[in-house]
Design a protein around this motif. Structure first.
Motif, PDB file in Angstrom:
ATOM      1  N   MET A  15      24.541   3.496  23.414  1.00  0.00           N
ATOM      2  CA  MET A  15      23.433   3.931  22.681  1.00  0.00           C
ATOM      3  C   MET A  15      23.887   4.946  21.552  1.00  0.00           C
ATOM      4  O   MET A  15      24.467   5.686  21.725  1.00  0.00           O
ATOM      5  CB  MET A  15      22.188   4.745  23.591  1.00  0.00           C
ATOM      6  N   ARG A  21      20.986  -0.219  15.622  1.00  0.00           N
ATOM      7  CA  ARG A  21      20.882  -1.612  16.347  1.00  0.00           C
ATOM      8  C   ARG A  21      19.165  -2.280  16.525  1.00  0.00           C
ATOM      9  O   ARG A  21      18.362  -1.446  16.375  1.00  0.00           O
ATOM     10  CB  ARG A  21      21.436  -1.523  17.806  1.00  0.00           C
ATOM     11  N   ARG A  54      20.519  -5.061  20.598  1.00  0.00           N
ATOM     12  CA  ARG A  54      21.535  -4.261  20.699  1.00  0.00           C
ATOM     13  C   ARG A  54      22.878  -4.699  19.886  1.00  0.00           C
ATOM     14  O   ARG A  54      23.767  -4.158  19.760  1.00  0.00           O
ATOM     15  CB  ARG A  54      22.056  -4.338  22.260  1.00  0.00           C
TER      16      ARG A  54
END
Length: 439
Positions: A1, A347, A351
């Motif tokens: 992340m 993103r 993702r």
């Protein structure tokens, strides 16, 4: 992340051009408040009229006579308040001008934005002007009729509202003076800059992106800047990610936030396909006349360095203030010492990287924090001692790969002191680490 300091999937909100314009102006808050007060006064006037009509229907003429007496007192109070408010407004305006001039001259012109965008200053002006307006409206409503059967209205509720506004004005005046005096002290200004910087860092997603940029492939299209020339203050991340996802490409922002952009120069590099449509890229970039903290990693560090430079100028000659600025520069850099830098990756929901946003590297941040202050503070042992201690502390917290810029600045500092200070004892004293400079 890639979203440091945020919940999963959350991105920083884009700047609203209208909101930012209104925050940079002084007219909107007073104008909106006065319109609101006029609306409230209209309701209060109707309520006063209704009270008198009810008393007349009930035959309560003695009560109406008492209200007429109260109205005469209210008229006197309204006259006094209307005169006093103009004096208060002049005092507040004068204090603001003096504070802005002192901040611009002693600290840096960049901190004037704190005064321009100050909520307490705008609230004080707004309430003072609204109280003045309300007192004039109460004067127009004050009755001169003494016969209770012919009285149409008595400004009872209006007078109570005026007293409440007067009390609020006094409270805001005290708060305004306190806030302005705080902003005239360099320690509070430096603390405010640091707090804003850390708030921005917490919201800005960052991640090491060198490997990701190598996987982007060649540039397949360029998007030029079509707006006005100015400082790039903000990009609408959500809209750019959406536009890139629709085309199946990756967008890379060419200038950094805080760069000056000119129409026709490259704004976005497109990797993996054709450029998104002009319509999908509309309202994705905010350009203004000055930098803001929003999405701008280096702006707080720039202001701290400016304060240190201004303090070391021959006209000011205040090395203690420069040491205070260095204290916060060390705090900022120590926080970022182990944080991934180089670029922010944004993103989509699958993702996949859709937007690469450049941010200053560690070496650039170190240069920004120390290069100019180091050059200007060679003649001050207080500054050089604090810089040596600062670089030593950062060398302890920085990982191995981030130590070379710090070591380079330490060597340059030592070399400059050796050239500027002829006596060996003075050189040793100037290069002795001291977190207070000369405690």
């Amino acid at each position: 992340m890639t979203t440091g300091g945020l919940r999963e999937g959350r991105r920083p909100r884009a700047l609203s051009p209208l909101r930012e314009h209104l925050r940079d102006t002084f007219w909107f808050a007073p104008a909106a408040t006065m319109v609101l007060v006029f609306v409230v006064w209209t309701g209060a006037s109707s309520l006063d009229t209704r009270i008198v009509e009810t008393l007349q229907e009930a035959g309560e003429y003695d009560a109406i006579r008492d209200l007429v007496g109260i109205a005469e007192d209210a008229r006197t109070v309204a006259n006094t308040i209307s005169s006093a408010m103009m004096t208060f407004i002049g005092v507040v305006f004068s204090i603001s001008l003096v504070a802005v001039q002192m901040a611009s001259g002693q600290f840096t012109p960049r901190v004037v934005r704190f005064y321009v965008r100050s909520r307490i200053t705008k609230a004080t002006f707004a309430v003072f002007l609204s109280t003045f307006l309300l007192s004039l409206l109460v004067l127009t409503s004050a009755t001169v009729e003494t016969d209770p059967r012919r009285v149409t209205t008595v400004p009872l509720v209006q007078s109570l509202l005026m007293i409440v506004m007067l009390g609020l004005s006094l409270v805001l005046f005290v708060m305004y003076v306190n806030a302005t005096l705080r902003l005239m002290r360099v320690s509070h200004v430096i603390d405010r800059i640091t707090a804003e910087s850390f708030r921005m860092v917490a919201l800005m997603p960052t991640a090491g992106a060198s490997a990701a940029e190598q996987e982007l492939g060649p540039v397949t299209a360029w998007v030029a800047h079509r707006g006005r020339a100015g400082v790039l203050r903000d990009v609408n991340i959500s809209r750019l990610v959406k536009a890139a996802r629709q085309r199946g490409v990756v967008l890379r922002l060419v200038p950094r936030i805080g760069d000056f952009v000119v129409p026709g120069t490259p704004l976005l590099a497109v990797h993996g396909g054709p450029a998104p449509s002009v319509r999908s890229l509309s309202y994705t970039v905010s350009v203004g006349v000055e930098r803001t903290f929003h999405q701008d990693f280096a702006f707080g560090l720039r202001q701290l360095a400016d304060i240190g430079l201004r303090a070391l100028s021959p006209g000011v000659n205040d090395p203690t203030t420069a040491v205070q600025a260095v204290d916060r520069i060390v705090q900022f850099l120590a926080t970022l010492a182990r944080r991934p830098l180089h670029a922010s990756l944004h993103r989509d929901r699958q993702r996949a990287v859709r937007l690469v946003q450049p941010v200053p590297s560690w070496s650039e941040l170190v240069d920004l924090g120390f290069a100019e202050i180091r050059g200007a503070g060679i003649g001050s042992p207080q500054v050089t001692r604090r810089l040596v201690a600062a670089l030593d502390d950062l060398l302890l917290v920085a990982p191995e790969e981030r130590r070379p810029p710090l070591e380079r600045h330490r060597e340059l500092l030592a070399e400059a002191v050796r050239q500027a200070v002829p006596a060996a004892a003075d050189r040793d004293f100037a290069l002795r680490p001291d977190r207070q400079g000369i405690g």
